[in-house]
Each structure stands twice: as C-alpha cells, then as structure tokens.
Design an enzyme around this catalytic site. Structure first.
Site, short mmCIF file in Angstrom:
data_model
loop_
_atom_site.label_atom_id
_atom_site.label_comp_id
_atom_site.label_asym_id
_atom_site.label_seq_id
_atom_site.Cartn_x
_atom_site.Cartn_y
_atom_site.Cartn_z
N THR A 8 11.35 0.23 -21.18
CA THR A 8 10.13 0.46 -21.96
C THR A 8 9.13 -0.67 -21.77
OG1 THR A 8 9.27 0.95 -24.19
CG2 THR A 8 11.02 -0.67 -24.08
N GLY A 12 6.73 -2.53 -29.64
CA GLY A 12 7.05 -1.99 -30.96
C GLY A 12 8.38 -1.26 -30.95
N LYS A 13 8.58 -0.42 -29.92
CA LYS A 13 9.85 0.29 -29.80
C LYS A 13 11.00 -0.69 -29.62
CE LYS A 13 8.21 4.58 -27.66
NZ LYS A 13 8.39 5.50 -26.53
N ASP A 66 11.40 8.88 -25.39
CA ASP A 66 10.07 9.48 -25.44
C ASP A 66 9.86 10.03 -26.84
OD1 ASP A 66 7.76 9.96 -23.70
OD2 ASP A 66 8.01 12.00 -24.43
N PHE A 142 2.88 0.30 -34.78
CA PHE A 142 2.08 0.57 -33.58
C PHE A 142 1.67 2.05 -33.58
CE2 PHE A 142 5.14 3.07 -31.12
CZ PHE A 142 6.33 2.75 -31.76
N GLY A 143 0.87 2.42 -32.63
CA GLY A 143 0.49 3.83 -32.44
C GLY A 143 -0.08 4.46 -33.70
N TYR A 144 0.49 5.61 -34.07
CA TYR A 144 -0.01 6.38 -35.21
C TYR A 144 0.56 5.90 -36.55
CZ TYR A 144 -1.33 9.55 -31.40
OH TYR A 144 -1.86 10.08 -30.25
N ASP A 145 1.25 4.78 -36.56
CA ASP A 145 1.86 4.30 -37.82
C ASP A 145 0.88 4.21 -38.99
OD1 ASP A 145 4.41 4.20 -36.85
OD2 ASP A 145 4.47 2.04 -36.54
N ARG A 171 12.79 7.61 -34.60
CA ARG A 171 13.51 6.75 -33.64
C ARG A 171 14.77 6.18 -34.27
NH1 ARG A 171 9.66 4.05 -32.62
NH2 ARG A 171 8.78 5.62 -31.26
#
Ligand code: IMP
Length: 185
Positions: A8, A12-13, A66, A142-145, A171
């Site tokens: 990755t 964040g992941k 993903d 991160f992202g849409y959080d 996740r």
C-alpha cells in the site's frame, strides 16, 4: 514473530493495520509497490487484479486491500471509483451531490486479499453501514472520514482515534477475519 508485507501507499491504512495487529506477534512491513487499479464491477475484482500484478514482482506472501464508499442515494457511487472521485471532487463534491437528497445512508466496504506464491489469493470482506454527514467534521483519518458517521454513533470517522475507528470500520472487520485466519496458520 510473523512478518506480513502490506502492499500500500496509503499511510492511513497502514496505521490502522498496525494498530489492529499491535497485540499479536506480527510485524507489518509496508511495500509501496504500486499497481494499476482496474475499473472492475467489484472491489474483489480490483483486489484480484492487483494481486496478479504484484505476484509478478514480489516473491513473499503479502496482503493488499481495496475499499470503497457506496452511497445509496447515488446508486452506489463512488463505489469502485472512490479513489478517483476522492482525488477529483473530494468530500466537498460528494456533499454537493447529496445537497437535495433526504436519504443519506451509505456503506463502506473493504476487501483484503492474502496472497502466497503458487496459491490462489484468499479474500476477507468487511462492511460498515452509516450515513453521510451534512458537513465535514474532524481532523483525523483520511479520505471520506470527515463525512462518514457509522451507525450507532454521532461522530464521523475523522473525529475518532484509530482504535475507535477500527472497532466500527469496514477495514477493522475485514482485518478481524484476516487475523483469525493468520492465527490458524
Ligand atoms: P483504495 O482504492 O482502496 O485505496 O481506496 C479508495 C478510496 O476510498 C481512497 O482513496 C479513500 O479516499 C477512500 N477510503 C477507503 N477507505 C477509507 C476509509 O476508511 N475512510 C475514508 N475513506 C476511505
């Protein structure tokens, strides 16, 4: 001590996975190898294609993941296009698309693929139902959080710490299944 390679580029992941595996005897090593994200119909398809690409270049067992946000009022959009949509219209664009909509339900989905040389990959799936907030809230994640509130909560993912987010998140749930599998190995 087990070592697990996580393919990755998303920090964040990586932090979420490290937090999840903290109590187990597992070291997570990030490999930012990059792979094309085929525009398939499902996250499994995208993950499987990623596995095939990485296997040609990497000879150790590895995991990749993903994920996507599926919004009911937008017929599942951005779904498998979540990454592209985030980097183009972002959270603000999603809020704009939902401006006139009463229905704000959505689901985050995550698919982990576990791959070993000469074996078919295994998939572990997690989901988190929730709603899209009326505005962005919180500085974490991160992202849409900042626009996603899981069911049973009032805070967005971006207002939670990693540990708290993991207890609800797509996740985190997929990871629980992967952990059960790794414990049996
Ligand atoms: P990817 O293709 O799995 O890297 O993720 C697709 C996109 O979905 C990412 O670029 C993020 O914007 C978004 N995403 C995936 N997981 C999460 C999450 O846990 N919180 C917020 N956004 C996420």
């Amino acid at each position: 001590m087990k070592t697990i390679y996580f393919i990755t580029g998303n920090k964040g992941k990586l932090s979420e996975v490290k937090e999840k595996l903290r109590s187990l005897d597992v070291t997570v090593i990030q490999e930012d190898l990059g792979y094309p994200e085929v525009q398939g119909d499902s996250l499994e398809e995208v993950a499987e294609y990623g596995v095939e690409c990485i296997k040609k270049r990497f000879s150790h067992p590895f995991i990749l993941e993903d994920a996507g946000l599926f919004i009911d009022a937008l017929e599942g959009f951005p779904g498998v296009y979540s990454k592209y949509v985030f980097f183009t219209i972002g959270c603000k664009g999603i809020l704009k698309l939902l401006e006139e909509k009463k229905r704000r339900t959505a689901v985050f989905r995550s698919v982990y693929a576990y791959s070993e040389p000469d074996k078919k990959p295994l998939f572990f799936i997690g989901e988190c139902q929730g709603i899209i907030a009326n505005k962005e809230k919180g500085g974490g994640g991160f992202g849409y959080d900042p626009i996603f509130i899981p069911n049973g909560e009032t805070k967005t993912f971006a207002e939670m710490g990693i540990e708290e987010k993991n207890t609800f998140s797509h996740r985190g749930k997929a990871m629980d299944k992967l952990i059960d599998f790794l414990k049996e190995k």
